[in-house]
Design a protein around this motif. Structure first.
Motif, short mmCIF file in Angstrom:
data_model
loop_
_atom_site.label_atom_id
_atom_site.label_comp_id
_atom_site.label_asym_id
_atom_site.label_seq_id
_atom_site.Cartn_x
_atom_site.Cartn_y
_atom_site.Cartn_z
N ILE A 236 0.84 -1.21 0.00
CA ILE A 236 0.00 0.00 0.00
C ILE A 236 0.87 1.25 0.00
O ILE A 236 0.62 2.21 -0.74
CB ILE A 236 -0.94 -0.01 1.22
N VAL A 237 1.91 1.24 0.82
CA VAL A 237 2.83 2.40 0.87
C VAL A 237 3.57 2.53 -0.46
O VAL A 237 3.75 3.64 -0.97
CB VAL A 237 3.82 2.27 2.04
N ALA A 238 3.98 1.40 -1.03
CA ALA A 238 4.69 1.44 -2.31
C ALA A 238 3.82 2.04 -3.41
O ALA A 238 4.29 2.83 -4.23
CB ALA A 238 5.15 0.04 -2.69
N ALA A 239 2.53 1.69 -3.41
CA ALA A 239 1.60 2.22 -4.42
C ALA A 239 1.42 3.72 -4.24
O ALA A 239 1.41 4.49 -5.21
CB ALA A 239 0.27 1.50 -4.34
N ALA A 240 1.26 4.16 -3.00
CA ALA A 240 1.09 5.60 -2.73
C ALA A 240 2.37 6.36 -3.08
O ALA A 240 2.31 7.48 -3.60
CB ALA A 240 0.73 5.81 -1.26
N PHE A 241 3.50 5.76 -2.81
CA PHE A 241 4.78 6.39 -3.11
C PHE A 241 4.94 6.56 -4.62
O PHE A 241 5.41 7.61 -5.10
CB PHE A 241 5.92 5.53 -2.55
N ALA A 242 4.54 5.55 -5.38
CA ALA A 242 4.65 5.62 -6.84
C ALA A 242 3.73 6.68 -7.43
O ALA A 242 4.02 7.26 -8.48
CB ALA A 242 4.34 4.25 -7.44
N ALA A 243 2.60 6.96 -6.73
CA ALA A 243 1.60 7.90 -7.24
C ALA A 243 1.74 9.29 -6.64
O ALA A 243 0.86 10.14 -6.82
CB ALA A 243 0.19 7.37 -6.96
#
Length: 362
Positions: A236-243
């Protein structure tokens, strides 16, 4: 290579246990004043390794009685995993956890040899999986290493460096470390002691059992956190970081749309792996996973355990609430901004985003 080495250690430990499992299993440790390291070592074995589930505890310093024990921790002057001996007090001992500088205690030794199995059982995955290796290291760094350092008399900070910098404590923190928590369960100097030696030892052993359960509860909470909460949050953090560029061209705003997750540890790891120098300054998340939830604007700390923010919310907003904060900030729906400036809130996502964007400009 690191995972292969640790996997072999776990496999060898399991083989030794199977060879000894036809007789009664006894765990030996020292009597007298007890410490967090052997209390946790005993808990990890008896609670998380099936062969030790019904193990009998022998607390003594008698070499003959220790020699009869299947496994010995924190006493005996010997570290030999092939013979289930896990002491660290001998002059020649210098073993550390792979990749870490701190000399091990009995807790670290038992964890180094059995930790992968403990985690793999909790996750129901093979011991040589990447996930086990990841959590194995995280739990050592977040929990076990502090016990190793405490038992070996290693300070968190270099005393000479502290003295040279002229730093002093601002307040007493009560000394409530993991080690101190166990230490409090030892008897006081003036507590009554039964005259009968056997009765006195029984009373002392009962205190140790309580201490082992207590430190074990904290270890189990840490194990549950990393396997059930921290690990699922990673994606979840990785997805938010990418966006992160979606809300600010420079990637300074991180948004969790569904609900907040444990993000700090993962964020710093992602930043260390990313060649893009853009670092988030604010994290936005709803207070609860419902459509009508209020939103928070939290400042990213300079480091995981720091109270210093990379960019605190504007000083002119701090300590104000509701309509007054709306007036000062020029943004509708404000709920509050903490007096220290590290967090604020708004009634809606749009309002929280507006607060973060305006704070970037001030």
């Amino acid at each position: 290579m690191f995972r292969t080495l640790l996997s072999k250690m776990t496999e060898n430990a399991a083989k030794r246990l199977k060879m000894s499992a036809d007789g009664a299993i006894t765990i030996g440790t020292h009597n007298g004043h007890f410490h967090a390291d052997e209390a946790l070592a005993v808990h990890m074995l008896r609670t998380h390794i099936p062969t030790y589930a019904s193990a009998r505890l022998v607390r003594t310093r008698d070499p003959d009685r220790l020699a009869e024990c299947h496994t010995v921790v924190d006493v005996g002057g010997e570290y030999d995993a092939s013979r289930n001996r896990y002491d660290h007090h001998q002059r020649s001992f210098s073993t550390t956890f792979p990749g870490r500088p701190t000399k091990l205690s009995s807790a670290g030794l038992v964890y180094m040899h059995f930790g992968q199995e403990i985690i793999a059982r909790r996750l129901a995955v093979p011991t040589d999986s990447e996930t086990v290796s990841l959590i194995y290291t995280k739990i050592y760094e977040s929990f076990i290493e502090a016990l190793d350092a405490h038992d070996n008399g290693i300070d968190v900070y270099d005393p000479a460096g502290i003295a040279a910098a002229g730093l002093t404590k601002r307040f007493a923190n009560g000394g409530f470390t993991l080690g101190a928590m166990v230490g409090r369960l030892n008897p006081n100097w003036n507590d009554p002691v039964p005259e009968d030696a056997a009765a006195a030892q029984e009373l002392e052993d009962a205190r140790f059992e309580a201490a082992s359960r207590r430190i074990g509860e904290e270890f189990d909470r840490d194990l549950d956190y990393y396997t059930k909460s921290w690990l699922p949050a990673r994606e979840i953090v990785a997805a938010a970081f990418a966006a992160r560029g979606e809300y600010d061209a420079e990637g300074r705003i991180l948004v969790f749309k569904g609900q907040s997750v444990p993000w700090k540890d993962h964020l710093y790891t992602l930043e260390s792996q990313d060649t893009d120098v853009r670092k988030p300054l604010y994290v936005l998340y709803p207070e609860k996973p419902t459509p009508d939830a209020k939103w928070r604007v939290q400042c990213v700390p300079e480091s995981k355990d720091s109270f210093q923010s990379r960019k605190p919310l504007p000083e002119t907003w701090r300590g104000f609430r509701d309509d007054k904060l709306d007036e000062i900030s020029g943004i509708e729906g404000c709920v509050f901004v903490h007096a220290a400036g590290f967090i604020g809130g708004n009634k809606s996502f749009a309002g929280a985003l507006a607060m973060a964007k305006k704070a970037l400009e001030l």
